[in-house]
Write an enzyme that holds these catalytic residues in place. Sequence first.
Site, PDB file in Angstrom:
ATOM      1  N   CYS A   1      28.969 -27.502   5.480  1.00 17.10           N
ATOM      2  CA  CYS A   1      27.753 -28.307   5.260  1.00 17.10           C
ATOM      3  C   CYS A   1      27.916 -29.647   5.982  1.00 17.10           C
ATOM      4  O   CYS A   1      28.893 -30.367   5.730  1.00 17.10           O
ATOM      5  CB  CYS A   1      27.538 -28.529   3.765  1.00 17.10           C
TER       6      CYS A   1
ATOM      7  N   ASN B   1      21.495  12.252  -0.265  1.00 13.15           N
ATOM      8  CA  ASN B   1      22.778  11.593   0.010  1.00 13.15           C
ATOM      9  C   ASN B   1      23.759  12.616   0.582  1.00 13.15           C
ATOM     10  O   ASN B   1      23.682  13.799   0.273  1.00 13.15           O
ATOM     11  CB  ASN B   1      23.337  10.996  -1.295  1.00 13.15           C
TER      12      ASN B   1
ATOM     13  N   HIS C   1      20.772  -7.363  -2.981  1.00 10.17           N
ATOM     14  CA  HIS C   1      22.059  -8.008  -2.698  1.00 10.17           C
ATOM     15  C   HIS C   1      21.952  -9.086  -1.617  1.00 10.17           C
ATOM     16  O   HIS C   1      22.948  -9.419  -0.976  1.00 10.17           O
ATOM     17  CB  HIS C   1      23.097  -6.942  -2.317  1.00 10.17           C
TER      18      HIS C   1
ATOM     19  N   PHE D   1      30.410   1.548   2.612  1.00 17.17           N
ATOM     20  CA  PHE D   1      31.647   1.153   1.940  1.00 17.17           C
ATOM     21  C   PHE D   1      32.562   2.341   1.679  1.00 17.17           C
ATOM     22  O   PHE D   1      33.751   2.304   1.944  1.00 17.17           O
ATOM     23  CB  PHE D   1      31.329   0.471   0.597  1.00 17.17           C
ATOM     24  N   ARG D   2      31.960   3.429   1.115  1.00 20.29           N
ATOM     25  CA  ARG D   2      32.818   4.453   0.496  1.00 20.29           C
ATOM     26  C   ARG D   2      32.988   5.745   1.279  1.00 20.29           C
ATOM     27  O   ARG D   2      33.784   6.593   0.873  1.00 20.29           O
ATOM     28  CB  ARG D   2      32.299   4.751  -0.924  1.00 20.29           C
TER      29      ARG D   2
ATOM     30  N   CYS E   1      28.008 -32.402   3.062  1.00 23.04           N
ATOM     31  CA  CYS E   1      29.059 -32.376   2.016  1.00 23.04           C
ATOM     32  C   CYS E   1      30.441 -31.988   2.551  1.00 23.04           C
ATOM     33  O   CYS E   1      31.436 -32.119   1.830  1.00 23.04           O
ATOM     34  CB  CYS E   1      28.675 -31.399   0.905  1.00 23.04           C
TER      35      CYS E   1
ATOM     36  N   THR F   1      24.069   4.065   8.173  1.00 19.02           N
ATOM     37  CA  THR F   1      25.220   4.585   8.945  1.00 19.02           C
ATOM     38  C   THR F   1      24.753   5.241  10.248  1.00 19.02           C
ATOM     39  O   THR F   1      25.477   5.230  11.236  1.00 19.02           O
ATOM     40  CB  THR F   1      26.060   5.591   8.128  1.00 19.02           C
TER      41      THR F   1
ATOM     42  N   GLN G   1      19.905  -2.103  -1.453  1.00 12.70           N
ATOM     43  CA  GLN G   1      21.169  -2.798  -1.715  1.00 12.70           C
ATOM     44  C   GLN G   1      21.714  -3.352  -0.404  1.00 12.70           C
ATOM     45  O   GLN G   1      22.720  -4.040  -0.392  1.00 12.70           O
ATOM     46  CB  GLN G   1      22.187  -1.811  -2.302  1.00 12.70           C
TER      47      GLN G   1
ATOM     48  N   ALA H   1      23.800   1.635   1.645  1.00 14.84           N
ATOM     49  CA  ALA H   1      24.442   1.535   2.961  1.00 14.84           C
ATOM     50  C   ALA H   1      24.352   2.832   3.763  1.00 14.84           C
ATOM     51  O   ALA H   1      24.366   2.804   4.999  1.00 14.84           O
ATOM     52  CB  ALA H   1      25.899   1.127   2.777  1.00 14.84           C
TER      53      ALA H   1
HETATM   54  P1  NAD Z   1      28.408   3.166  -0.593  1.00 17.08           P
HETATM   55  O1  NAD Z   1      29.259   2.977   0.590  1.00 17.08           O
HETATM   56  O2  NAD Z   1      29.025   3.045  -1.922  1.00 17.08           O
HETATM   57  O3  NAD Z   1      27.751   4.607  -0.538  1.00 17.08           O
HETATM   58  C1  NAD Z   1      27.068   5.078   0.603  1.00 17.08           C
HETATM   59  C2  NAD Z   1      26.641   6.498   0.325  1.00 17.08           C
HETATM   60  O4  NAD Z   1      25.830   6.937   1.398  1.00 17.08           O
HETATM   61  C3  NAD Z   1      27.815   7.475   0.209  1.00 17.08           C
HETATM   62  O5  NAD Z   1      27.671   8.224  -0.982  1.00 17.08           O
HETATM   63  C4  NAD Z   1      27.683   8.361   1.455  1.00 17.08           C
HETATM   64  O6  NAD Z   1      28.010   9.704   1.200  1.00 17.08           O
HETATM   65  C5  NAD Z   1      26.221   8.242   1.777  1.00 17.08           C
HETATM   66  N1  NAD Z   1      25.884   8.354   3.198  1.00 17.08           N
HETATM   67  C6  NAD Z   1      26.561   7.877   4.269  1.00 17.08           C
HETATM   68  N2  NAD Z   1      25.865   8.111   5.402  1.00 17.08           N
HETATM   69  C7  NAD Z   1      24.733   8.743   5.025  1.00 17.08           C
HETATM   70  C8  NAD Z   1      23.611   9.237   5.731  1.00 17.08           C
HETATM   71  N3  NAD Z   1      23.506   9.144   7.068  1.00 17.08           N
HETATM   72  N4  NAD Z   1      22.626   9.826   5.024  1.00 17.08           N
HETATM   73  C9  NAD Z   1      22.708   9.970   3.669  1.00 17.08           C
HETATM   74  N5  NAD Z   1      23.752   9.521   2.955  1.00 17.08           N
HETATM   75  C10 NAD Z   1      24.742   8.901   3.623  1.00 17.08           C
HETATM   76  O7  NAD Z   1      27.161   2.172  -0.424  1.00 17.08           O
HETATM   77  P2  NAD Z   1      26.132   1.625  -1.536  1.00 17.08           P
HETATM   78  O8  NAD Z   1      25.921   2.633  -2.579  1.00 17.08           O
HETATM   79  O9  NAD Z   1      24.987   1.049  -0.791  1.00 17.08           O
HETATM   80  O10 NAD Z   1      26.879   0.438  -2.271  1.00 17.08           O
HETATM   81  C11 NAD Z   1      27.774  -0.403  -1.641  1.00 17.08           C
HETATM   82  C12 NAD Z   1      27.380  -1.841  -1.406  1.00 17.08           C
HETATM   83  O11 NAD Z   1      27.686  -2.017  -0.063  1.00 17.08           O
HETATM   84  C13 NAD Z   1      25.976  -2.276  -1.520  1.00 17.08           C
HETATM   85  O12 NAD Z   1      25.956  -3.281  -2.432  1.00 17.08           O
HETATM   86  C14 NAD Z   1      25.599  -2.881  -0.157  1.00 17.08           C
HETATM   87  O13 NAD Z   1      25.133  -4.197  -0.323  1.00 17.08           O
HETATM   88  C15 NAD Z   1      26.882  -3.005   0.571  1.00 17.08           C
HETATM   89  N6  NAD Z   1      26.882  -2.625   1.993  1.00 17.08           N
HETATM   90  C16 NAD Z   1      25.768  -2.826   2.749  1.00 17.08           C
HETATM   91  C17 NAD Z   1      25.771  -2.444   4.075  1.00 17.08           C
HETATM   92  C18 NAD Z   1      24.521  -2.658   4.884  1.00 17.08           C
HETATM   93  O14 NAD Z   1      23.764  -3.591   4.604  1.00 17.08           O
HETATM   94  N7  NAD Z   1      24.254  -1.824   5.884  1.00 17.08           N
HETATM   95  C19 NAD Z   1      26.895  -1.849   4.634  1.00 17.08           C
HETATM   96  C20 NAD Z   1      28.031  -1.674   3.830  1.00 17.08           C
HETATM   97  C21 NAD Z   1      28.000  -2.068   2.500  1.00 17.08           C
END
Ligand code: NAD
Length: 241
Positions: A145, A210, A116, A31-32, A148, A24, A98, A20
């Site tokens: 659906c 990261n 995912h 997510f985190r 269904c 950003t 992901q 994710a």
């Molecule tokens: P996560 O939120 O757990 O981690 C994201 C990581 O990216 C963090 O460690 C953060 O420090 C880092 N980060 C944030 N912005 C950044 C940037 N500009 N450059 C570099 N690093 C950056 O996300 P995850 O590890 O992908 O796992 C979470 C789950 O969330 C996945 O399964 C995913 O499917 C889902 N998710 C997907 C989306 C999307 O499709 N855009 C958005 C939110 C969550």
Amino acid sequence: MEQLVELIANAKRMTALTGAGISTESVIPDFRSSGGIYTQREDAMDLLSLSTFYSRPKDFYEFFRAAFLQYSNVLPNRGHEVLAKWEKLGRLSAVITQNIDGLHQAAGSERVLELHGHLRTVHCPKCGAEMSMEEAKKYEPYPVCPKCQVPMKPDVVLFEEPLPEDVFGEALTEVGKTDLMLVIGTSLTVSPANLLVNYRNPNSRLVIINMSSTPYDWTADLVIRGKAGDVLSQVDGELGW
Ligand code: NAD
């Protein structure tokens, strides 16, 4: 950064694992991180689970719409674009992601292994009928659906659900062949996606790009703290490809 340029320039079969964090900079929250989806709702993981979808489809869709469906007009950023360029040049063999946002494909990446799932379609859990997400969005409070009359499930992997076997199998094969694995914008805390790092070719190098630390940092050959788009576009500029 010099080390990264050298590793990439010398790689014969480079593979990227993204999360994710690469999106950003396209203004989709992860997510985190602070401001991420988990900081907005403590029960996010519960809401995005298979059991909530089955037992409380209204609550599930209310949160799912707010978390993901409002971003349908978002554009890929430089991070996505550089990876697509490297694939076209024959330097990157695949993006394993992901993410469900489709931004790698929107940037031009062709071999994208979506661990995912994606936001393009929903399916009926009973008869298997498919509906486009565009159509599904028109239903309130959730898509049903037509045959269904049961809630249709987005084709994303929810918490409590296994990964699609074929995609995960292809990702395992891919990382088994790589000589340079770039891990970009993921906390590496979601299993089994994070285990791909362990299953990579034992002779390969590992680079983690990261913003914050991950549990795998100490196993990496190189860790770069920075924004994915900034780092990848700077490296691409220095490579001069
Ligand atoms: P996560 O939120 O757990 O981690 C994201 C990581 O990216 C963090 O460690 C953060 O420090 C880092 N980060 C944030 N912005 C950044 C940037 N500009 N450059 C570099 N690093 C950056 O996300 P995850 O590890 O992908 O796992 C979470 C789950 O969330 C996945 O399964 C995913 O499917 C889902 N998710 C997907 C989306 C999307 O499709 N855009 C958005 C939110 C969550």
